[in-house]
Enzyme design. Structure first.
Site, PDB file in Angstrom:
ATOM      1  N   ASP A  12       0.814  -1.210   0.000  1.00 30.37           N
ATOM      2  CA  ASP A  12       0.000   0.000   0.000  1.00 30.37           C
ATOM      3  C   ASP A  12       0.850   1.265   0.000  1.00 30.37           C
ATOM      4  O   ASP A  12       0.630   2.183  -0.801  1.00 30.37           O
ATOM      5  CB  ASP A  12      -0.942   0.008   1.218  1.00 30.37           C
ATOM      6  CG  ASP A  12      -1.977  -1.100   1.157  1.00 30.37           C
ATOM      7  OD1 ASP A  12      -2.374  -1.469   0.039  1.00 30.37           O
ATOM      8  OD2 ASP A  12      -2.376  -1.598   2.217  1.00 30.37           O
ATOM      9  N   SER A  13       1.824   1.335   0.895  1.00 29.18           N
ATOM     10  CA  SER A  13       2.656   2.538   0.950  1.00 29.18           C
ATOM     11  C   SER A  13       3.527   2.661  -0.296  1.00 29.18           C
ATOM     12  O   SER A  13       3.877   3.772  -0.712  1.00 29.18           O
ATOM     13  CB  SER A  13       3.525   2.536   2.209  1.00 29.18           C
ATOM     14  OG  SER A  13       4.381   1.408   2.250  1.00 29.18           O
ATOM     15  N   CYS A 101      -0.695   5.684  17.324  1.00 27.75           N
ATOM     16  CA  CYS A 101       0.449   5.827  16.424  1.00 27.75           C
ATOM     17  C   CYS A 101       0.193   6.919  15.390  1.00 27.75           C
ATOM     18  O   CYS A 101       1.074   7.733  15.095  1.00 27.75           O
ATOM     19  CB  CYS A 101       0.737   4.494  15.736  1.00 27.75           C
ATOM     20  SG  CYS A 101       2.173   4.532  14.645  1.00 27.75           S
ATOM     21  N   CYS A 198       1.272  -4.281  15.716  1.00 27.22           N
ATOM     22  CA  CYS A 198       2.550  -4.425  15.017  1.00 27.22           C
ATOM     23  C   CYS A 198       3.696  -4.787  15.952  1.00 27.22           C
ATOM     24  O   CYS A 198       4.631  -5.470  15.550  1.00 27.22           O
ATOM     25  CB  CYS A 198       2.877  -3.151  14.243  1.00 27.22           C
ATOM     26  SG  CYS A 198       3.296  -1.722  15.266  1.00 27.22           S
TER      27      CYS A 198
END
Length: 361
Positions: A12-13, A101, A198
């Site tokens: 995605d990034s 985050c 994560c």
């Protein structure tokens, strides 16, 4: 515009960075090192920020022909996300570390550093849309792909942060993003998505918390009768709505399932009850964050209390940093520490951390 593309090493990034470059921006790729002892290789779809992930991000940057850097934000992440996570569970609350985050790292620490270095904005691979109004203001909206929509975890962004944020994937479905990545020649086109928390790569949240808080034996109590019906090794390992892993002796109970209906951190007690004790229709939130001007008076909204939960029609009104929400019907398993995100259609109005929920008759 000069844009920092936050590159996790995932598909995605990677596509987000490519799309920002295609749009004519001056793009620099940045991978955030968030672990003080990063693993070398990714073991599963859980976790992130391994050395392997940083290498994947660098390879994408090479394909795009853009500069690439690794920024060490491990200490900030440890303080603002991981230690906050432990403190919230220790207090009997259930936090969402992804919201924290986004609020503290990606659109605060990262964005602040980017602006200080002369960049104009940050782009990420989140599935959400930014819509520009005629007056130049910006609004945060749900993604086209409802299955991947991440507007909930972005509900903590304020108007200033939103003004410097780009989400290039919001108008596309995930299968199309993978196809685009393959067409661009990205090695990560078929890389599995990361999921869960994560920094707990094995998915064992209870074990992770126990290793930091130690065992804290206490009682499991029936909320209706006050009877002690079991024991636990740490109330922090339980959350409202939980059914599995209670370890109860059901021989003296009726056949109805039992759920966690409350966690009392002060007494180290876990309260259990039947499902009828879980339904609530009123929420009080604090630490309100608005993606634009705060609502004035009582407004009609949609309220969502989980990242992939159902949106429920509601009324809401703000009072300073607090928000009151009255739902049109009951919802179950609302825990203190979760976030309630408010919507006007597809537009994100804002969010608050749930301080209390109850059934108002």
């Amino acid at each position: 515009m000069r844009v920092v593309a936050a590159m996790s090493g995932g598909v995605d990034s990677a596509v987000a960075a490519g799309r920002m470059l295609d749009a004519g921006h001056e793009v620099v790729g940045v991978h955030l090192a968030l672990s003080q002892s990063a693993a070398t290789l990714r073991e599963s779809a859980r976790g992130c920020c391994t050395i392997e992930d940083a290498g994947d991000a660098r390879r994408v940057a090479d394909v795009l022909g853009i500069p690439f850097y690794v920024w060490d934000m491990a200490a900030r992440f440890k303080h603002d996300v991981m230690e906050d996570f432990v403190a919230e569970y220790s207090a009997g609350r259930t936090p969402n570390p992804c919201l924290r985050c986004n609020e503290k790292i990606k659109f605060s620490a990262l964005l602040d550093k980017a602006v200080a270095l002369g960049f104009d904005a940050v782009a990420t691979g989140h599935y959400a849309q930014v819509v520009e109004r005629a007056d130049g203001g910006r609004e945060l909206h749900r993604a086209v792909d409802s299955a991947k929509d991440q507007s909930y975890v972005l509900g903590v962004l304020d108007a200033d942060q939103l003004a410097r944020a780009f989400f290039p994937l919001g108008d596309t479905t995930k299968p199309d993003i993978r196809a685009e990545a393959k067409e661009r020649g990205f090695y990560v086109a078929s890389k599995p998505d990361s999921h869960d928390i994560c920094f707990i790569a094995n998915g064992d949240t209870k074990g992770w918390l126990t290793s930091r808080l130690g065992e804290q034996p206490g009682e499991i109590v029936d909320a209706a009768s006050g009877e002690v019906v079991g024991s636990h090794q740490g109330a922090y390992a339980y959350t409202v709505g939980q059914r599995r892993g209670l370890g109860l002796d059901r021989s003296h109970m009726d056949g109805d399932p039992r759920y966690v209906v409350g966690v009392d951190a002060a007494s180290n007690r876990v309260m259990i009850g039947t499902s009828d004790l879980l339904g609530v229709n009123a929420i009080r939130g604090d630490h309100a964050r608005w993606c634009g001007p705060p609502p004035e008076g009582v407004v009609e909204v949609g309220a969502q209390v989980r990242a992939h939960g159902e949106e429920v029609p509601a009324q809401a009104w703000a009072s300073g940093d607090d928000v009151e929400v009255r739902l049109s019907g009951r919802i179950r398993g609302v825990a203190p520490g979760q976030s309630v995100v408010l919507y006007d259609g597809t537009r994100v109005v804002g969010s608050a951390s749930i301080a209390k929920s109850w059934l108002e008759r």
